[in-house]
Design an enzyme around this catalytic site. Structure first.
Site, PDB file in Angstrom:
ATOM      1  N   ASP A   1      -0.504  -8.912  14.029  1.00  0.00           N
ATOM      2  CA  ASP A   1      -0.299  -8.111  13.323  1.00  0.00           C
ATOM      3  C   ASP A   1      -1.643  -7.141  13.310  1.00  0.00           C
ATOM      4  OD1 ASP A   1      -0.835  -6.712  10.856  1.00  0.00           O
ATOM      5  OD2 ASP A   1      -0.890  -8.062   9.383  1.00  0.00           O
TER       6      ASP A   1
ATOM      7  N   SER B   1       0.665  -8.020   1.918  1.00  0.00           N
ATOM      8  CA  SER B   1      -0.290  -6.939   2.842  1.00  0.00           C
ATOM      9  C   SER B   1      -0.899  -6.128   1.147  1.00  0.00           C
ATOM     10  CB  SER B   1       0.923  -5.603   2.833  1.00  0.00           C
ATOM     11  OG  SER B   1      -0.010  -4.941   3.126  1.00  0.00           O
TER      12      SER B   1
ATOM     13  N   TYR C   1       0.960  -0.728  -0.490  1.00  0.00           N
ATOM     14  CA  TYR C   1       0.263  -0.094  -0.510  1.00  0.00           C
ATOM     15  C   TYR C   1       0.347   1.356   0.406  1.00  0.00           C
ATOM     16  CZ  TYR C   1      -4.172   3.135   1.647  1.00  0.00           C
ATOM     17  OH  TYR C   1      -5.432   3.310   1.080  1.00  0.00           O
TER      18      TYR C   1
ATOM     19  N   HIS D   1       3.211  -7.173  11.788  1.00  0.00           N
ATOM     20  CA  HIS D   1       2.864  -7.218   9.615  1.00  0.00           C
ATOM     21  C   HIS D   1       3.730  -7.768   9.504  1.00  0.00           C
ATOM     22  CE1 HIS D   1       0.121  -5.655   6.698  1.00  0.00           C
ATOM     23  NE2 HIS D   1       1.254  -4.662   6.043  1.00  0.00           N
TER      24      HIS D   1
END
Length: 334
Positions: free
Chosen positions: A273, A187, A92, A308
């Site tokens: 996460d 992700s 992202y 994450h």
């Protein structure tokens, strides 16, 4: 951050009900049909990178609405035979960066296409080169909220279409074995890889790590971090827009794509996460391929004390070993 989602024994069997729109399949069928009208490749130009063992091309292909999308295509030098291709999707806010930044898959002997994220690339990394000419619908500045109030307007409708078209594009490039095309991402990239697995029936494998867009409604209840926090912030200002937003997000739900997938799948998740809560990844894994009448090979690696970042380099090595085994390729000298 301590573990905050469901306990591991519950995650291992977590199969939540879905609020899946009745028109989900038609929505994506019509979207992709429109994109498929154009020939995939626009240009393929060799670039000098300073790397002696890798050859790289600057590729432009046609994505959503025929828009030009940039990508780096690399392969090991002096390997004329057709190679399996790894199509990688970035995280992202990141663009494709510079061609020498991601060399793991090339060094492992694969052809590698790294897709640029349209309208992103300004949050971290080394930038991108693909604008999003359609980012004008109501919504916030971040990609997660661009066009949030209508499925046809949302940024991820365009980005997911680009991702599917990236697979078509890599299969048209010389030196690629189109039957061995793989989708990979972490992700946001993991969410895109999962969407591709659900929309491309003959994909050879999908490697999905810490996927965004999985278990979206639950994630909005659990975290204010990352893209989900952007959605929550938008809804905190636009009170009463929840129904429209949830309807849009249901068309982007990764668990729905997972249900339609057929390819072998390798998942990774950090149990701490707070950006992409682990229950979303488990929901996608546990319901993977349930609508296709198949039982593809699948595995999930969980990292109890990681967030994450998940398993990081340890997980990449597991990906390399697993994919080599699935595709039947050499793992190199011992």
């Amino acid at each position: 951050m301590p573990a905050f989602d469901l306990p591991p024994p519950e995650l291992e069997h977590y199969r939540p009900p879905l609020d899946e729109p009745a028109g989900f399949d038609a929505f994506w069928r019509d979207t992709l049909k429109e994109a498929e009208q154009a020939e995939p490749l626009v240009s393929v130009r060799a670039v000098e990178t300073g790397l002696r063992l890798t050859r790289t091309w600057d590729v432009t292909f046609r994505g959503f609405a025929g828009d030009p999308v940039r990508a780096w295509f690399s392969r090991p030098a002096d390997t004329p035979e057709p190679l399996p291709a790894v199509v990688e999707f970035a995280g992202y806010g990141r663009g494709r960066g510079l061609p020498h930044e991601r060399l793991t898959w090339v060094n492992a002997g694969y052809a590698h296409l790294l897709m640029d994220n349209r309208g992103q690339g300004d949050q971290y990394g080394s930038g991108g080169a693909t604008p999003d000419p359609h980012a004008h619908a109501p919504g916030g500045p971040g990609p997660a909220v661009r066009g949030l109030l209508a499925p046809h307007d949302h940024h991820y409708r365009r980005l997911i279409t680009d991702a599917v078209r990236a697979v078509t594009a890599v299969r048209a490039l010389p030196g690629v074995d189109p039957a061995r095309t793989v989708a990979v991402g972490n992700s946001q990239g993991g969410g895109l890889a999962l969407a591709v697995a659900g929309l491309v029936p003959d994909l050879a494998a999908a490697l999905v790590t810490a996927p965004l867009l999985c278990g979206i409604r639950r994630a909005l209840d659990l975290t204010d971090q990352g893209p989900y926090g952007e959605i929550a912030a938008y809804l905190s200002v636009h009170r009463g827009a929840e129904t429209a937003a949830y309807h849009t997000l249901a068309h982007l739900e990764g668990v729905s794509f997972a249900r339609r997938a057929q390819a072998p799948a390798h998942f990774g998740v950090g149990l701490r996460d707070t950006v992409c809560p682990p229950s979303g990844a488990y929901a996608a894994f546990n319901r993977y391929a349930e609508l296709t009448g198949t039982a593809p090979r699948k595995v999930l690696h969980a990292y109890p004390f990681n967030g994450h970042e998940g398993g990081d380099a340890v997980h990449v090595r597991r990906q390399l070993d697993w994919l080599a085994d699935v595709l039947g390729v050499s793992r190199g000298p011992a």
